[in-house]
Design a protein around this motif. Structure first.
Motif, PDB file in Angstrom:
ATOM      1  N   ARG A  37       1.849 -10.487  -2.710  1.00  0.00           N
ATOM      2  CA  ARG A  37       1.515  -9.067  -2.716  1.00  0.00           C
ATOM      3  C   ARG A  37       0.822  -8.613  -1.422  1.00  0.00           C
ATOM      4  N   GLY A  38       0.069  -9.501  -0.816  1.00  0.00           N
ATOM      5  CA  GLY A  38      -0.572  -9.145   0.437  1.00  0.00           C
ATOM      6  C   GLY A  38       0.443  -8.873   1.534  1.00  0.00           C
ATOM      7  N   ILE A  39       1.476  -9.711   1.599  1.00  0.00           N
ATOM      8  CA  ILE A  39       2.526  -9.522   2.608  1.00  0.00           C
ATOM      9  C   ILE A  39       3.261  -8.213   2.354  1.00  0.00           C
ATOM     10  N   LEU A  40       3.558  -7.924   1.099  1.00  0.00           N
ATOM     11  CA  LEU A  40       4.254  -6.684   0.756  1.00  0.00           C
ATOM     12  C   LEU A  40       3.427  -5.458   1.148  1.00  0.00           C
ATOM     13  N   LEU A  41       2.152  -5.464   0.771  1.00  0.00           N
ATOM     14  CA  LEU A  41       1.303  -4.308   1.041  1.00  0.00           C
ATOM     15  C   LEU A  41       1.110  -4.098   2.540  1.00  0.00           C
ATOM     16  N   PHE A  42       0.755  -5.149   3.244  1.00  0.00           N
ATOM     17  CA  PHE A  42       0.408  -4.963   4.647  1.00  0.00           C
ATOM     18  C   PHE A  42       1.635  -4.790   5.547  1.00  0.00           C
ATOM     19  N   SER A  43       2.803  -5.228   5.069  1.00  0.00           N
ATOM     20  CA  SER A  43       4.041  -4.897   5.785  1.00  0.00           C
ATOM     21  C   SER A  43       4.309  -3.409   5.674  1.00  0.00           C
ATOM     22  N   LYS A  44       4.112  -2.879   4.477  1.00  0.00           N
ATOM     23  CA  LYS A  44       4.286  -1.444   4.269  1.00  0.00           C
ATOM     24  C   LYS A  44       3.284  -0.646   5.102  1.00  0.00           C
TER      25      LYS A  44
END
Length: 256
Positions: free
Chosen positions: A101-108
């Protein structure tokens, strides 16, 4: 999925939603147009100003008079970038494809921040040059002391407004609720706290009040802020980091 693939996916999501791109375009148009109008009116009224008002006249900051409406559009952009997936239910698909979820959020956040920075910086420069063209003999030059800092700061300010809104939307997961909080906060509560004598000391540390100081070349008459332009932007950045941390903590712990 690799980080690069996630970033590409987030870029596709953002540019494929018409409302987010239109909101960014609106942020640029209203900031520039209103700045030109206020600059033209200020030029017309300059001779009628009092001596003290002329002494503290800030042509650079005047050209950013439309930033309040641009800030509104950037707020909407930041909220929509995050909340669109929740309103459509696509967040479940995204989390299934990217369990981290961290990768998803911070990519966005990274993709949207980059886009906001490009638009915000272009808008700030165009607002400055178009506003100065309306000010006639009272205009400032980009080479004047502290003017370039203020113009670059205008783009950073718009970007941080968008990122702050993303963080709030991540915590609340609802566009209506996020905008219902952010709009009164930025355009009512912050202004009241920042202009009422009893609450000024608190209001000057709110994100928009502190961050907007970066766009000032001439300090207002009654300015008693305990920080300078970059200090104010730093305070705003700390607010942004706080809401992003809150958004990540909640995203990590709760169900989609």
């Amino acid at each position: 999925m690799t980080v690069i693939q996630v970033v590409r996916s987030e870029w596709t999501k953002i540019r494929s939603v018409a409302s987010t791109m239109w909101t960014l375009s609106l942020a640029a148009v209203v900031t520039i147009a209103l700045g030109m109008l206020i600059s033209a009116l200020s030029n017309h009224e300059f001779d009628n100003m009092g001596e003290k008002d002329r002494l503290f006249f800030d042509p650079t900051f005047i050209s950013f008079a439309g930033m309040s409406l641009g800030e509104l559009a950037m707020t909407v952009f930041g909220v929509l970038v995050v909340s669109n997936e929740y309103s459509t239910g696509m967040i479940r698909t995204s989390l299934a494809a990217v369990p981290q979820r961290g990768i998803l959020l911070f990519s966005k956040i990274a993709v949207a921040t980059g886009l906001a920075l490009v638009v915000g910086t272009m808008t700030s420069f165009l607002a400055f040059f178009s506003g100065q063209s309306m000010l006639g003999s009272h205009r400032a030059s980009i080479g004047d002391p502290h003017v370039l800092r203020a113009v670059i700061g205008g783009g950073l300010y718009m970007t941080l407004i968008a990122v702050f809104s993303m963080g709030v939307a991540t915590m609340l997961r609802s566009s209506m609720l996020s905008l219902g909080i952010l709009m009164p906060f930025f355009f009512l509560i912050s202004n009241i706290l920042g202009n009422v004598g009893a609450t000024k000391k608190v209001g000057r540390f709110l994100p928009d009040q502190a961050g907007s100081k970066i766009m000032q070349v001439v300090a207002p008459i009654n300015d008693k802020s305990p920080y300078g332009p970059w200090g104010g932007l730093g305070i705003m950045a700390l607010w942004v980091l706080a809401v992003l941390a809150g958004g990540y903590a909640l995203l990590k712990e709760r169900d989609a």
